[in-house]
Scaffold this motif. Structure first.
Motif, PDB file in Angstrom:
ATOM      1  N   PRO A  77       8.938  87.245 -37.286  1.00 22.58           N
ATOM      2  CA  PRO A  77       9.071  85.898 -36.704  1.00 22.58           C
ATOM      3  C   PRO A  77       9.184  84.795 -37.743  1.00 22.58           C
ATOM      4  CG  PRO A  77       6.804  86.701 -36.484  1.00 22.58           C
ATOM      5  CD  PRO A  77       7.621  87.855 -36.975  1.00 22.58           C
ATOM      6  N   ASN A  78       8.768  85.072 -38.990  1.00 28.08           N
ATOM      7  CA  ASN A  78       8.804  84.051 -40.034  1.00 28.08           C
ATOM      8  C   ASN A  78       9.978  84.238 -40.991  1.00 28.08           C
ATOM      9  OD1 ASN A  78       6.385  82.832 -39.093  1.00 28.08           O
ATOM     10  ND2 ASN A  78       5.177  84.385 -40.168  1.00 28.08           N
ATOM     11  N   ALA A  79      11.060  84.824 -40.498  1.00 29.29           N
ATOM     12  CA  ALA A  79      12.245  85.021 -41.335  1.00 29.29           C
ATOM     13  C   ALA A  79      12.781  83.667 -41.809  1.00 29.29           C
ATOM     14  CB  ALA A  79      13.321  85.757 -40.547  1.00 29.29           C
ATOM     15  N   THR A  80      13.329  83.639 -42.996  1.00 28.09           N
ATOM     16  CA  THR A  80      13.824  82.389 -43.556  1.00 28.09           C
ATOM     17  C   THR A  80      15.065  81.911 -42.803  1.00 28.09           C
ATOM     18  OG1 THR A  80      15.291  83.468 -45.153  1.00 28.09           O
ATOM     19  CG2 THR A  80      13.014  83.061 -45.842  1.00 28.09           C
ATOM     20  N   GLU A  81      15.319  80.626 -42.877  1.00 30.28           N
ATOM     21  CA  GLU A  81      16.483  80.059 -42.198  1.00 30.28           C
ATOM     22  C   GLU A  81      17.784  80.587 -42.811  1.00 30.28           C
ATOM     23  OE1 GLU A  81      16.195  75.822 -42.036  1.00 30.28           O
ATOM     24  OE2 GLU A  81      14.449  75.859 -40.685  1.00 30.28           O
ATOM     25  N   LYS A  82      17.777  80.856 -44.117  1.00 28.87           N
ATOM     26  CA  LYS A  82      18.975  81.415 -44.744  1.00 28.87           C
ATOM     27  C   LYS A  82      19.338  82.765 -44.137  1.00 28.87           C
ATOM     28  CE  LYS A  82      18.869  79.328 -49.376  1.00 28.87           C
ATOM     29  NZ  LYS A  82      18.734  79.618 -50.821  1.00 28.87           N
ATOM     30  N   SER A  83      18.339  83.619 -43.959  1.00 29.71           N
ATOM     31  CA  SER A  83      18.606  84.949 -43.404  1.00 29.71           C
ATOM     32  C   SER A  83      19.063  84.842 -41.953  1.00 29.71           C
ATOM     33  CB  SER A  83      17.370  85.841 -43.533  1.00 29.71           C
ATOM     34  OG  SER A  83      16.258  85.264 -42.865  1.00 29.71           O
ATOM     35  N   ILE A  84      18.469  83.928 -41.190  1.00 26.38           N
ATOM     36  CA  ILE A  84      18.877  83.731 -39.793  1.00 26.38           C
ATOM     37  C   ILE A  84      20.313  83.230 -39.726  1.00 26.38           C
ATOM     38  CG2 ILE A  84      18.447  82.368 -37.707  1.00 26.38           C
ATOM     39  CD1 ILE A  84      15.456  82.368 -38.487  1.00 26.38           C
ATOM     40  N   TYR A  85      20.631  82.268 -40.579  1.00 24.70           N
ATOM     41  CA  TYR A  85      21.980  81.693 -40.578  1.00 24.70           C
ATOM     42  C   TYR A  85      23.023  82.759 -40.925  1.00 24.70           C
ATOM     43  CZ  TYR A  85      25.963  78.793 -41.859  1.00 24.70           C
ATOM     44  OH  TYR A  85      27.216  78.254 -41.952  1.00 24.70           O
ATOM     45  N   ARG A  86      22.742  83.578 -41.925  1.00 18.50           N
ATOM     46  CA  ARG A  86      23.721  84.587 -42.338  1.00 18.50           C
ATOM     47  C   ARG A  86      23.896  85.660 -41.265  1.00 18.50           C
ATOM     48  NH1 ARG A  86      21.494  84.237 -48.590  1.00 18.50           N
ATOM     49  NH2 ARG A  86      22.452  82.190 -48.925  1.00 18.50           N
ATOM     50  N   ARG A  87      22.831  85.992 -40.579  1.00 21.31           N
ATOM     51  CA  ARG A  87      22.950  86.948 -39.470  1.00 21.31           C
ATOM     52  C   ARG A  87      23.760  86.331 -38.332  1.00 21.31           C
ATOM     53  NH1 ARG A  87      20.800  91.700 -38.089  1.00 21.31           N
ATOM     54  NH2 ARG A  87      20.349  92.201 -35.908  1.00 21.31           N
ATOM     55  N   ALA A  88      23.494  85.064 -38.036  1.00 20.41           N
ATOM     56  CA  ALA A  88      24.243  84.384 -36.976  1.00 20.41           C
ATOM     57  C   ALA A  88      25.722  84.293 -37.323  1.00 20.41           C
ATOM     58  CB  ALA A  88      23.661  82.992 -36.738  1.00 20.41           C
ATOM     59  N   MET A  89      26.022  84.050 -38.601  1.00 16.75           N
ATOM     60  CA  MET A  89      27.424  83.990 -39.041  1.00 16.75           C
ATOM     61  C   MET A  89      28.119  85.337 -38.829  1.00 16.75           C
ATOM     62  SD  MET A  89      28.802  81.177 -40.179  1.00 16.75           S
ATOM     63  CE  MET A  89      30.068  81.712 -41.321  1.00 16.75           C
ATOM     64  N   ALA A  90      27.408  86.419 -39.108  1.00 21.83           N
ATOM     65  CA  ALA A  90      27.998  87.744 -38.904  1.00 21.83           C
ATOM     66  C   ALA A  90      28.292  87.983 -37.429  1.00 21.83           C
ATOM     67  CB  ALA A  90      27.062  88.816 -39.444  1.00 21.83           C
ATOM     68  N   PHE A  91      27.345  87.626 -36.562  1.00 14.59           N
ATOM     69  CA  PHE A  91      27.579  87.761 -35.122  1.00 14.59           C
ATOM     70  C   PHE A  91      28.779  86.913 -34.688  1.00 14.59           C
ATOM     71  CE2 PHE A  91      22.963  89.090 -34.407  1.00 14.59           C
ATOM     72  CZ  PHE A  91      23.305  90.378 -33.987  1.00 14.59           C
ATOM     73  N   TYR A  92      28.868  85.713 -35.234  1.00 14.07           N
ATOM     74  CA  TYR A  92      29.982  84.821 -34.886  1.00 14.07           C
ATOM     75  C   TYR A  92      31.326  85.469 -35.227  1.00 14.07           C
ATOM     76  CZ  TYR A  92      33.333  81.030 -35.508  1.00 14.07           C
ATOM     77  OH  TYR A  92      34.457  80.249 -35.469  1.00 14.07           O
ATOM     78  N   HIS A  93      31.436  86.006 -36.438  1.00 19.87           N
ATOM     79  CA  HIS A  93      32.699  86.608 -36.865  1.00 19.87           C
ATOM     80  C   HIS A  93      33.014  87.883 -36.089  1.00 19.87           C
ATOM     81  CE1 HIS A  93      33.849  83.921 -40.097  1.00 19.87           C
ATOM     82  NE2 HIS A  93      32.610  83.924 -40.541  1.00 19.87           N
ATOM     83  N   LEU A  94      31.996  88.563 -35.601  1.00 19.53           N
ATOM     84  CA  LEU A  94      32.197  89.761 -34.776  1.00 19.53           C
ATOM     85  C   LEU A  94      32.374  89.415 -33.298  1.00 19.53           C
ATOM     86  CD1 LEU A  94      29.542  92.087 -36.468  1.00 19.53           C
ATOM     87  CD2 LEU A  94      32.035  92.336 -36.598  1.00 19.53           C
ATOM     88  N   LYS A  95      32.442  88.103 -33.008  1.00 15.39           N
ATOM     89  CA  LYS A  95      32.630  87.586 -31.644  1.00 15.39           C
ATOM     90  C   LYS A  95      31.474  87.946 -30.717  1.00 15.39           C
ATOM     91  CE  LYS A  95      37.667  87.576 -32.119  1.00 15.39           C
ATOM     92  NZ  LYS A  95      37.691  86.181 -32.579  1.00 15.39           N
ATOM     93  N   GLU A  96      30.300  88.142 -31.319  1.00 15.16           N
ATOM     94  CA  GLU A  96      29.077  88.341 -30.529  1.00 15.16           C
ATOM     95  C   GLU A  96      28.446  86.956 -30.341  1.00 15.16           C
ATOM     96  OE1 GLU A  96      27.831  91.070 -29.240  1.00 15.16           O
ATOM     97  OE2 GLU A  96      28.730  92.763 -30.304  1.00 15.16           O
ATOM     98  N   PHE A  97      29.116  86.122 -29.551  1.00 15.05           N
ATOM     99  CA  PHE A  97      28.756  84.708 -29.471  1.00 15.05           C
ATOM    100  C   PHE A  97      27.366  84.481 -28.870  1.00 15.05           C
ATOM    101  CE2 PHE A  97      33.570  84.373 -29.007  1.00 15.05           C
ATOM    102  CZ  PHE A  97      33.762  84.203 -30.365  1.00 15.05           C
TER     103      PHE A  97
END
Length: 288
Positions: free
Chosen positions: A222-242
């Motif tokens: 639950p305390n993951a850094t914002e950088k790690s969250i952002y990079r995971r979200a970017m990967a989902f975005y590019h894979l169209k997992e909106f």
């Protein structure tokens, strides 16, 4: 005894590493007695001569100020591509060896003569204790951070090597400051930082599935850094997992006030809308 005599067949032979564009030609072996070569963790003294075709490329080891002088090199401290390759070549020399070395480039080879004068310290990786391995991984991580913007390929190599070293100590729960010199929390924190750095490299390389693999810990901590969250979200975005990307972004406190998150959230909304409209048009054409 024969084993202490110079190995005559070694003199004049050539070593190559085609995948890296490296080669060397042995010129001489002074006072050769043992096949002593530096390990991955080493401090050595070398001398560089006759540098050609550097052509403005960054290098500490091949700089004009140090040519023909003895210089100390700590393996694993290089911060430019040329110096990373020089360190690889140093590790192929035995003490007392003088060799003509070559580093391939897109135009012509960088050439220089390299002599390994002595090995001051050297240690095999498997003999490092936990605290030493932690310190080495930390150095590789810091080197990767310095090189990431200008030399992402070499940064990726440093991060990968650091991660492999730390993985050998998993699970980290058994580590203690008293027994090992490093606590499990410190080891886990460093490992997570390196995974986050690897995710940045993989995003650059458009390896989005691999980004998701490296950032799986975001879902577990639950305390993951914002950088790690952002990079995971970017990967989902590019894979169209909106939907998954949106949920991740919205899990961040005050994401609307954070430029990168707000921008990605907006892009998600636009992409999702476009995707839905395209789907509706496809269905309409199928049944019209």
């Amino acid at each position: 005894m024969d084993k202490y005599m110079p190995i005559s067949w070694y003199i004049g032979t050539e070593w190559t590493m085609p995948a890296k564009g490296l080669r060397k030609q042995v010129l001489s072996l002074d006072n050769f007695k043992f096949l002593n070569k530096p390990h991955l963790v080493s401090k050595v003294v070398v001398k560089v001569e006759e540098v050609q075709n550097l052509n403005g490329r960054e290098s500490q080891y091949l700089s004009n100020e140090l040519i023909e002088q003895e210089q100390k090199v700590e393996i694993g401290s290089a911060l430019t591509p040329v110096d990373c390759y020089v360190e690889l070549l140093v590790r192929q020399l035995v003490v007392g060896e003088r060799a003509r070395c070559f580093i391939a480039t897109k135009t012509e080879e960088i050439r220089f003569i390299l002599t390994l004068i002595k090995i001051e310290e050297t240690k095999e990786i498997y003999k490092l204790n936990v605290a030493e391995m932690y310190a080495l991984a930390m150095r590789y991580k810091e080197n990767g951070v310095v090189m990431f913007k200008q030399y992402p390929y070499f940064a990726h190599a440093y991060f990968s090597r650091a991660a492999k070293f730390l993985i050998s100590y998993k699970p980290f729960e058994g580590l203690t400051l008293h027994k090992d010199g490093i606590s499990s929390e410190e080891m886990q924190m460093l490992f997570t930082q390196i995974q986050t750095n690897l995710a940045a490299c993989l995003l650059n390389e458009q390896r989005y599935d691999d980004v998701l693999y490296q950032t799986k810990f975001v879902e577990e901590h639950p305390n993951a850094t914002e950088k790690s969250i952002y990079r995971r979200a970017m990967a989902f975005y590019h894979l169209k997992e909106f939907e998954k990307a949106q949920k991740l972004i919205e899990s961040v406190s005050n994401y609307q006030g954070k430029k990168e998150f707000a921008k990605l959230h907006q892009r998600l909304g636009e992409s999702w809308k476009t995707s839905n409209e395209q789907y509706k048009n496809v269905v309409k054409r199928m049944f019209s």
